[in-house]
Structure formats: C-alpha cells, structure tokens
Design a protein around this motif. Structure first.
Motif, PDB file in Angstrom:
ATOM      1  N   VAL A 144       0.826  -1.212   0.000  1.00  0.00           N
ATOM      2  CA  VAL A 144       0.000   0.000   0.000  1.00  0.00           C
ATOM      3  C   VAL A 144       0.859   1.260   0.000  1.00  0.00           C
ATOM      4  CG1 VAL A 144      -1.559   1.349   1.457  1.00  0.00           C
ATOM      5  CG2 VAL A 144      -2.004  -1.045   1.048  1.00  0.00           C
ATOM      6  N   ILE A 145       1.916   1.259   0.783  1.00  0.00           N
ATOM      7  CA  ILE A 145       2.744   2.460   0.913  1.00  0.00           C
ATOM      8  C   ILE A 145       3.504   2.762  -0.385  1.00  0.00           C
ATOM      9  CG2 ILE A 145       4.799   3.365   2.076  1.00  0.00           C
ATOM     10  CD1 ILE A 145       3.820   1.958   4.585  1.00  0.00           C
ATOM     11  N   GLU A 146       4.031   1.720  -1.038  1.00  0.00           N
ATOM     12  CA  GLU A 146       4.951   1.957  -2.153  1.00  0.00           C
ATOM     13  C   GLU A 146       4.316   1.876  -3.535  1.00  0.00           C
ATOM     14  OE1 GLU A 146       8.429  -0.439  -1.764  1.00  0.00           O
ATOM     15  OE2 GLU A 146       8.915   0.316   0.233  1.00  0.00           O
ATOM     16  N   MET A 147       3.104   1.355  -3.636  1.00  0.00           N
ATOM     17  CA  MET A 147       2.569   1.110  -4.981  1.00  0.00           C
ATOM     18  C   MET A 147       2.308   2.409  -5.751  1.00  0.00           C
ATOM     19  SD  MET A 147      -1.298  -0.136  -4.137  1.00  0.00           S
ATOM     20  CE  MET A 147      -2.501   0.959  -3.360  1.00  0.00           C
ATOM     21  N   GLY A 148       2.048   3.524  -5.049  1.00  0.00           N
ATOM     22  CA  GLY A 148       1.786   4.777  -5.746  1.00  0.00           C
ATOM     23  C   GLY A 148       3.021   5.413  -6.345  1.00  0.00           C
ATOM     24  N   ASN A 149       4.200   5.055  -5.863  1.00  0.00           N
ATOM     25  CA  ASN A 149       5.435   5.675  -6.343  1.00  0.00           C
ATOM     26  C   ASN A 149       6.261   4.754  -7.238  1.00  0.00           C
ATOM     27  OD1 ASN A 149       4.824   7.867  -4.624  1.00  0.00           O
ATOM     28  ND2 ASN A 149       5.678   6.732  -2.891  1.00  0.00           N
ATOM     29  N   THR A 150       5.673   3.607  -7.616  1.00  0.00           N
ATOM     30  CA  THR A 150       6.457   2.588  -8.292  1.00  0.00           C
ATOM     31  C   THR A 150       6.126   2.526  -9.779  1.00  0.00           C
ATOM     32  OG1 THR A 150       6.271   1.331  -6.255  1.00  0.00           O
ATOM     33  CG2 THR A 150       7.127   0.171  -8.160  1.00  0.00           C
TER      34      THR A 150
END
Length: 294
Positions: free
Chosen positions: A251-257
C-alpha cells in the motif's frame, strides 16, 4: 394450443437461463485465473533481476540501492497474524459458547445481529481507534517510546477477526446433534464436562474452519495494519518494535512505483506470496470440511 405454446416458451427460458448461469460461471473463472496469471507473471519477472534467495531470505529492503529482501515483511505478516489468532481465538470461542449454549434466547437474538453488524465496520475505523487510543495507551502503560508495532497491530487484528470466529463457531456448536449432549448428561456428566468433552470436540472441524478463515482475514488486512504497525522494514525483535507486513508495504509503495520496473515487479511478487498463502488456507478449509462430512 395456448397451453402448449406457454409450455414451450418456459422450456426455452429454462434452456437460456441455464446458459446464462454457465456463462456467468465461466466469466468468473476467467476473471479469477486472469488475476492470478497477471499477478504471477509480473511477480515472477522480479527474478530476472533479483535472486529468489535474496527476495525470500534477505531482510534488506531499499529499492533505491537495488535491495529487495522481503524477509522482514514475510516474518512481520506471520508474527502479527499468529499473535492475533492467539489473542482472538479464546475470546471468540468463549463468545460462541456463550451465545450458543449459555445465553438466554432473548439475549442471543440481540447479540447475533450485533456480531453481524460488527463485520460491517470499515477497517479504517479500527485503525483510527488504534492510532488515537491504543497507541498512546500502550506508550503510557508500557513506557515505550513509540507504541506502534507488533502488539498494537495484533490487538487490532484480534478484535477484527472476532466476528468470523464467533459466527462460524456458533454455527458449528449449534450443529452438534442434541442426542450426544443428552446422552452425556444421562451418563452423569455435569453440563461443563459435557461442554468440554463432548460438544466442543464434536464441533472442532467447524471451529478449526473459523480459525483458518480468521487467519486469512488477518493476513490480508491492509489499512488498519498500515496505520498502527510503524511501517519500518525491520524484522520484529519484540512486541513493541515497529515492523511492516506484505500488505502494508504494498500500500505504501505502490503509488510511487513505475509499472514494469524491478521495484514494481517485487511488489507484485509480494502480492503473489499473499495469494499463495490465501489459497493454501482455502485448501486447508476444504480439507477440514471434507473430513467433517465423511
């Protein structure tokens, strides 16, 4: 003539409705297998750049320097899930026994809808309560610096899985044949001995199903966990140390990947690990159910 026409029309409806059900089942199967194929394909592409040994057995996660060790997330997921089961199962089982065998019918009729309503509370509400009430309380009682970590997350998950354990265990207890209970009492056993030695063992397959379903619920929970676990890619060294789980890190990293990058593929691989764990739990449930009815 009119009756024959109506009958023929009903037969045609039956035939096409049957085709409609087959089409819906086929579409549902295609969608499920497409999701599994897509997640698996993207996830396994991680191994073009990262070795399986590094992904599963290293605890260093820092995509900026090309480190993709997911061991801390896997251990974090397992630890909080098992601790939630340890905390939640006795409470849920006692609640199910009370509702099924002890409480008056009027109170049971109030409690059962309340338990069902309990399921409808959004996970973000549990997370917010944990963040604003439980974390400061743990910080004050145990004199720890942060309060975030394994303990608070496990308590929140234990509360969230209670409706699953209570509902399914109560149905299992109600399904125990009445003659078994009456025979035990007729042989001179007390009601508590009958409950402990006859009713609960007879309902054990259903209770185990409830526990496995609760584990699946706990390991897949995301929002509430992300709010209270601390989100630090470290292997937990105690109950009050922050850590992270597979779901919270996705959840934390999927938006910046970027999609298709090694980083993005590693997140898909984490999702694949969760999917495999969930499928294994479903297989266990089916096996328990098969043993129950054979």
């Amino acid at each position: 003539m009119e009756k024959d026409f109506m009958h023929q029309r009903k037969l045609i409806y039956d035939r096409y409705v049957r085709y409609l059900f087959i089409a819906c089942a086929a579409l549902m199967t295609i969608i499920i297998f497409s999701i599994i194929f897509f997640v698996g394909k993207q996830g396994l592409m991680t191994f073009h750049d990262v070795s399986p040994i590094e992904f599963f057995f290293a605890d260093k996660w820092n995509p900026l320097i090309h480190k993709y060790g997911a061991l801390s997330f896997i251990i974090g997921s397992i630890v909080v899930t098992l601790l939630a089961i340890v905390l939640g199962t006795p409470l849920g089982l006692l609640g199910a026994v009370f509702m099924s065998k002890i409480s008056p019918r009027r109170l049971r009729n109030i409690m059962r809808p309340a338990v069902d309503l309990y399921v409808a509370i959004p996970s973000v509400v549990y997370g917010y309560i944990g963040l604003t009430v439980l974390v400061p309380l743990v910080r004050k009682i145990f004199h720890v610096n942060m309060g975030y970590g394994v303990f608070v997350t496990s308590v929140i998950l234990a509360v969230m899985i209670l409706p699953t354990i209570i509902s399914i265990s109560e149905d299992a207890l109600n399904g125990v044949p009445k003659p078994l209970e009456e025979a035990s009492l007729a042989l001179g056993a007390t009601y508590w001995q009958t409950l402990y030695r006859v009713i609960i063992p007879s309902a054990a397959p259903g209770i185990l199903t409830a526990i496995v379903l609760a584990m699946a619920r706990a390991i897949g929970e995301t929002m509430a966990v992300q709010m209270v676990i601390g989100n630090t890619p470290l292997i937990p060294k105690g109950l009050f140390t922050p850590t992270s789980t597979l779901t919270s890190n996705i959840v934390i990293e999927m938006g910046n990947t970027p999609f298709g990058s090694t980083w993005g593929n590693a997140l898909f691989l984490m999702a694949l690990v969760l999917l495999v764990v969930s499928l294994l739990m479903i297989l266990i449930i089916r096996r328990i159910g098969a043993r129950r009815y054979t």
